[in-house]
Design a protein around this motif. Structure first.
Motif, PDB file in Angstrom:
ATOM      1  N   ALA A 195       0.675  -1.214  -0.083  1.00 33.52           N
ATOM      2  CA  ALA A 195      -0.040  -0.147  -0.104  1.00 33.52           C
ATOM      3  C   ALA A 195       1.006   1.192  -0.054  1.00 33.52           C
ATOM      4  N   LEU A 196       0.762   1.841  -1.030  1.00 35.27           N
ATOM      5  CA  LEU A 196       1.862   3.197  -1.175  1.00 35.27           C
ATOM      6  C   LEU A 196       0.988   4.503  -0.900  1.00 35.27           C
ATOM      7  N   ALA A 222      12.963   4.657 -11.053  1.00 33.65           N
ATOM      8  CA  ALA A 222      13.518   5.596 -10.045  1.00 33.65           C
ATOM      9  C   ALA A 222      12.150   6.092  -9.204  1.00 33.65           C
ATOM     10  N   ARG A 223      12.381   6.008  -7.962  1.00 31.91           N
ATOM     11  CA  ARG A 223      11.226   6.440  -7.012  1.00 31.91           C
ATOM     12  C   ARG A 223      11.716   7.531  -6.193  1.00 31.91           C
ATOM     13  N   VAL A 224      11.185   8.498  -5.581  1.00 32.21           N
ATOM     14  CA  VAL A 224      11.635   9.512  -4.560  1.00 32.21           C
ATOM     15  C   VAL A 224      10.777   9.627  -3.447  1.00 32.21           C
ATOM     16  N   ILE A 225      11.538   9.383  -2.174  1.00 33.72           N
ATOM     17  CA  ILE A 225      11.101   9.494  -0.955  1.00 33.72           C
ATOM     18  C   ILE A 225      11.538  10.561  -0.240  1.00 33.72           C
ATOM     19  N   THR A 375       7.104  -3.767  -8.659  1.00 35.66           N
ATOM     20  CA  THR A 375       6.671  -4.324  -7.483  1.00 35.66           C
ATOM     21  C   THR A 375       7.842  -4.249  -6.284  1.00 35.66           C
ATOM     22  N   ALA A 376       8.909  -4.635  -6.730  1.00 38.62           N
ATOM     23  CA  ALA A 376      10.020  -4.603  -5.471  1.00 38.62           C
ATOM     24  C   ALA A 376      10.488  -2.940  -5.108  1.00 38.62           C
ATOM     25  N   SER A 377      10.211  -2.303  -6.110  1.00 43.17           N
ATOM     26  CA  SER A 377      10.504  -0.770  -5.835  1.00 43.17           C
ATOM     27  C   SER A 377       9.230  -0.180  -4.916  1.00 43.17           C
ATOM     28  N   ALA A 378       8.237  -0.619  -5.195  1.00 48.64           N
ATOM     29  CA  ALA A 378       6.680  -0.178  -4.477  1.00 48.64           C
ATOM     30  C   ALA A 378       7.055  -0.493  -3.046  1.00 48.64           C
ATOM     31  N   ARG A 379       7.278  -1.876  -2.980  1.00 45.32           N
ATOM     32  CA  ARG A 379       7.282  -2.527  -1.522  1.00 45.32           C
ATOM     33  C   ARG A 379       8.727  -1.878  -0.841  1.00 45.32           C
ATOM     34  N   ALA A 380       9.761  -1.732  -1.431  1.00 42.99           N
ATOM     35  CA  ALA A 380      10.786  -0.971  -0.653  1.00 42.99           C
ATOM     36  C   ALA A 380      10.640   0.526  -0.261  1.00 42.99           C
ATOM     37  N   ILE A 392       6.274   9.468  -0.290  1.00 42.46           N
ATOM     38  CA  ILE A 392       6.501   9.094  -1.643  1.00 42.46           C
ATOM     39  C   ILE A 392       5.972   9.715  -2.761  1.00 42.46           C
ATOM     40  N   ALA A 393       6.877  10.259  -3.659  1.00 40.63           N
ATOM     41  CA  ALA A 393       6.445  11.009  -4.822  1.00 40.63           C
ATOM     42  C   ALA A 393       5.405  10.066  -5.729  1.00 40.63           C
TER      43      ALA A 393
END
Length: 466
Positions: A195-196, A222-225, A375-380, A392-393
């Motif tokens: 859940a993001l 790439a994601r940004v937190i 999926t792994a990126s979202a989980r992390a 989370i952006a």
């Protein structure tokens, strides 16, 4: 590879002991070298809550001693503690009088600086869990006062030492082993729920990705937190990482290592502020280029090596190890999270040329799942936000230049019978394949199987027969 059995059971409903599960895996061709109990060498240690700090008692060996009131839910104790993280409201490892610590050390009531201390608030080193001592007592956010510490840390468990052949990279994770056991037993498989909670700010306004070596990097995300607070991970996470042989570092880095083990996808976290223009460039190294990796070693590179860079310099060895110049530290407040796919041969060549063997390289060499990485990126990202705070952006920057084309294999029951000597009914064959996570549909007297991205060992009909 070490796999805690309780972790596996978070994703599959099994009624097998760890030893029985190991036998099922061995019979299916997955070698299990050992099954080892994880239970530590202590007795009677529980979770205690510091309800009050009654007074200061002076200093001892440079530490300020405090007289605390500690509750285990039913009982209250006065305890002297000099740990720097001692404060009202925290829940921590507590050994009351009568508890036994590693090495047979029995805890009794003692006089310390003129005050009676009824037990001990314990550090990781005192519990034999690691070398951390100066950081203070072992904290257990969310645990209930009075809970047995072994259960609270998930140490009432066994660890399976699994040896995976190169053609089965899908089993290089907790979820992979859980999926395999679900197929072998008919038990229900439950993938992790993610859940993001995203902010209004879009990731594409903060980060950019440019792939200049598309033959070596088929996909980079790439994601940004933002707004994170880097610090120690909670006790349960530190204990779980130690159970698989990893050293806890910080909540952000530990989250990426946790997801690597859980889903099998290597990830990397950069301090966003140190990445020039928030831009990732995936390119080959230049002649004479050098880079200092996270282990503090300066490394000479050559043009065969794939780099992660920003517009100004190298910031990591792709798929092997990050760079020291973008390391997440206790000053980091914004994280750029990488999840990517790199060509196995390229990673193997770089890893061997530099004599640098890492868990990430081990998995990339065998072939990562190009569809799992989102999926792994979202989980992390979700785990980082949970452990370190922050937001989370919205969205993800996804450079996917060489999209994977679905592969379909026809399976004939006549071929199954010819190879095995017997063929199951079509419905049973379909159930077996579906249990392995393979999408199946009927096609005439046989079946058509769509090969999922995580099963790179399946390429022809006889692979399905086996």
């Amino acid at each position: 590879m070490k796999i805690p059995y309780a972790w596996v059971r978070e994703f599959v409903d099994l009624r097998l002991t760890a030893a029985q599960a190991a036998d099922r895996l061995v019979n299916a061709g997955i070698e299990v070298a050992s099954v080892t109990p994880l239970t530590p060498d202590w007795k009677g240690v529980v979770v205690g809550e510091i309800e009050a700090i009654e007074r200061e008692l002076g200093e001892s060996h440079g530490h300020r001693l405090l007289l605390c009131r500690v509750s285990t839910g039913r009982e209250r104790y006065t305890v002297v503690c000099g740990a720097p993280n001692t404060k009202v409201g925290v829940r921590a490892a507590f050994a009351p009088p009568g508890a036994v610590l590693p090495g047979g050390r029995r805890i009794t009531t003692a006089k310390i600086h003129g005050a009676e201390s009824q037990g001990m608030l314990c550090s990781e080193r005192e519990l034999g869990l690691g070398e951390e001592h100066e950081a203070g007592i072992l904290l257990l956010d969310g645990a209930r006062p009075g809970d047995d510490l072994i259960a609270a840390l998930g140490l009432d468990d066994h660890v399976l030492e699994v040896e995976i052949t190169p053609n089965r990279p899908d089993c290089l994770s907790v979820v992979g082993i859980a999926r395999e056991l679900a197929a072998l037993t008919g038990a229900r498989f439950r993938p992790p729920t993610i859940a993001l909670k995203k902010s209004r700010e879009a990731a594409r306004t903060l980060a950019r990705v440019r792939i200049e070596a598309p033959d070596l990097c088929h996909r980079f995300t790439a994601r940004v937190i933002s707004g994170v607070t880097v610090g120690p991970s909670p006790g349960w996470l530190r204990a779980r990482l130690r159970a698989i042989g990893l050293r806890p570092i910080s909540n952000v880095v530990d989250a990426t290592n946790y997801v690597l083990w859980e889903l099998g996808q290597p990830l990397h976290a950069y301090d966003y502020e140190t990445v020039a223009d928030g831009t990732i460039v995936v390119r080959r190294a230049r002649a004479g280029e050098r880079s200092t990796t996270l282990d503090g070693q300066e490394r000479a590179l050559d043009a065969s090596m794939l780099l992660i860079a920003d517009p100004r310099r190298a910031i990591g060895l792709a798929g092997v190890m990050g760079g020291a110049n973008t390391e997440v530290t206790d000053r980091t407040t914004r994280v750029l999270l990488e999840s990517a796919w790199f060509a196995p041969a390229s990673i193997r060549r770089t890893s061997r040329a530099l004599g640098l063997r890492t868990d990430a390289a081990y998995r990339f060499e065998r072939g990562a799942d190009i569809e799992m990485l989102v999926t792994a990126s979202a989980r992390a990202a979700a785990l980082i936000a949970e452990l370190a705070g922050g937001t989370i952006a919205r969205g993800i920057v996804d450079a996917y230049l060489r999209k994977r084309q679905p592969q379909h294999i026809r399976l004939r029951m006549s071929r199954v019978k010819r190879v095995l000597g017997v063929a199951p009914p079509l419905a049973q064959a379909r159930k077996i394949l579906a249990g392995l996570g393979l999408p199946v549909k009927a096609r005439g007297a046989g079946l058509e199987v769509t090969v999922p991205s995580f099963r790179r060992d399946l390429s022809m009909e006889d692979d399905l027969v086996e």
